[in-house]
Design an enzyme around this catalytic site. Structure first.
Site, PDB file in Angstrom:
ATOM      1  N   ASN A   1     -20.194 -42.853  -8.563  1.00 55.83           N
ATOM      2  CA  ASN A   1     -19.323 -41.674  -8.718  1.00 55.83           C
ATOM      3  C   ASN A   1     -17.843 -42.028  -8.901  1.00 55.83           C
ATOM      4  O   ASN A   1     -17.057 -41.206  -9.357  1.00 55.83           O
ATOM      5  CB  ASN A   1     -19.479 -40.700  -7.530  1.00 55.83           C
ATOM      6  CG  ASN A   1     -20.761 -39.892  -7.579  1.00 55.83           C
ATOM      7  OD1 ASN A   1     -21.281 -39.469  -6.553  1.00 55.83           O
ATOM      8  ND2 ASN A   1     -21.299 -39.653  -8.782  1.00 55.83           N
TER       9      ASN A   1
ATOM     10  N   ASP B   1     -27.770 -32.331  -6.878  1.00 51.94           N
ATOM     11  CA  ASP B   1     -27.269 -32.435  -8.253  1.00 51.94           C
ATOM     12  C   ASP B   1     -27.083 -31.057  -8.881  1.00 51.94           C
ATOM     13  O   ASP B   1     -27.828 -30.121  -8.563  1.00 51.94           O
ATOM     14  CB  ASP B   1     -28.264 -33.268  -9.078  1.00 51.94           C
ATOM     15  CG  ASP B   1     -27.641 -33.792 -10.355  1.00 51.94           C
ATOM     16  OD1 ASP B   1     -26.415 -33.635 -10.546  1.00 51.94           O
ATOM     17  OD2 ASP B   1     -28.386 -34.364 -11.173  1.00 51.94           O
TER      18      ASP B   1
END
Ligand code: FPP
Length: 249
Positions: free
Chosen positions: A69, A21
Site C-alpha cells: 500500500n 477491499d
C-alpha cells in the site's frame, strides 16, 4: 500431521481473516474522495468487530495496510495513516471495555513513531483480555512474514539455540507473526476480487476462502453472519476424508 487448531464450536470459525477491499470504488461510485471510502471502511470494521464478538469468533484479523500500500499516492497513504491514528486512539478504550485483546502484525519499523506508540499502548492495555483477539495487519506482507520467521530460525540455529533437525510445521508456525494464535479457518475478501494478495500465505493453507461482491464499506453484521453460515455448511477435511466418509467406512 499439522492440522490447524479449531478451538470452540465447530460451526463457528475460531479465526476469521478479512481483506477489506473496495473502499475506493465505494467512494468513487458516490462522487466522494477515496479517503471518505476508507473512513466508511473503518466504520464497517467497527461493526464487524462487534458482530464477531457476538458470534463467538475468537480471533479476527483485519488487513488494514499491506506492505504494497506504500505504492499509493502519498496523499492517500497519509490519509490512511491519519485514519489509523484516529482508529487506534478512538477504538482502543472501547475494545478494552468489551474484553478485546488488540494485536498488531506486520513490520512496524516503517510506521510513523507515534503510531508505533499507539500500537504498543493498545497491545499493553489489552494484553490480558480474552473474549476476542482483534489482529490488525499493518504494513503486513505474507512473504515478509515467512522471511522474518526463516531468518529468526536461522539465527537461533546458528546460535545453537534450536536444533534444525527438530523443526517441523508446528514449530515453524511459532516463528510467524501470528505465532501465538491459531491459523484462520475462514478468509473473507470483499469487492469481487478473488486473490489472496500476499495476506497470511503460510497461515491460510487450510482456510476456507469466501469471496463476496459487496464493497467493504457496505459489509454489515449480516454479511459476516452469511459468510459464517457458508463456512458452517462446508466439510473441512484437512487433506483427509470427511467425517461422514469415515462413519460410512
Ligand atoms: C482497500 O480498498 C482497503 C485498504 C487499502 C485499506 C483498508 C483500510 C480501512 C478499511 C480503514 C482502516 C481500518 C482499520 C480497521 C484501521 P481499496 O482502496 O483498495 O479500494 P478499491 O480497490 O475500490 O480502490
Amino acid at each position: 500431521m499439522n492440522a490447524p487448531q479449531n478451538t470452540g464450536n465447530e460451526n463457528i470459525p475460531a479465526h476469521v481473516a478479512i481483506i477489506m477491499d473496495g473502499n475506493g470504488r465505494w467512494a468513487t461510485a458516490r462522487g466522494l474522495s477515496r479517503t471518505e471510502g476508507h473512513r466508511k471502511g473503518a466504520e464497517a470494521a467497527r461493526h464487524v468487530v462487534e458482530a464477531a464478538g457476538e458470534l463467538g469468533i475468537r480471533y479476527l484479523t483485519l488487513f488494514a495496510f499491506s506492505s504494497e500500500n506504500w505504492n499509493r499516492p502519498a496523499d492517500e497513504v497519509n490519509d490512511l495513516m491519519n485514519l489509523l491514528r484516529y482508529y487506534l486512539k478512538k477504538e482502543t478504550a472501547e475494545l478494552h471495555k468489551n474484553g478485546a485483546r488488540i494485536k498488531v502484525i506486520g513490520d512496524r519499523s516503517a510506521l510513523p513513531i507515534d503510531i508505533v506508540k499507539l500500537i504498543e499502548n493498545a497491545e499493553n492495555l489489552t494484553r490480558d483480555n480474552a473474549k476476542i483477539t482483534v489482529v490488525l495487519a499493518l504494513n503486513y506482507g505474507g512473504r515478509q512474514d515467512i522471511i522474518f520467521a526463516a531468518k529468526e530460525l536461522a539465527r537461533q540455529v546458528r546460535a545453537d539455540e534450536t536444533d534444525l533437525a527438530t523443526v517441523n510445521e508446528n514449530s515453524f508456525s511459532r516463528y510467524m507473526m501470528t505465532g501465538d494464535i491459531p491459523d484462520p479457518d475462514l478468509m473473507i475478501r470483499t469487492s469481487g476480487e478473488s486473490r489472496i494478495s500476499n495476506f497470511l500465505l503460510w497461515q491460510m493453507a487450510y482456510a476456507e476462502l469466501y469471496f463476496t461482491d459487496t464493497l467493504w464499506p457496505d459489509f454489515s453484521k449480516k454479511d459476516l453472519k452469511d459468510a459464517v453460515a457458508h463456512f458452517s455448511g462446508r466439510d473441512r477435511r484437512f487433506g483427509g476424508l470427511s467425517q461422514s466418509h469415515e462413519i460410512q467406512g
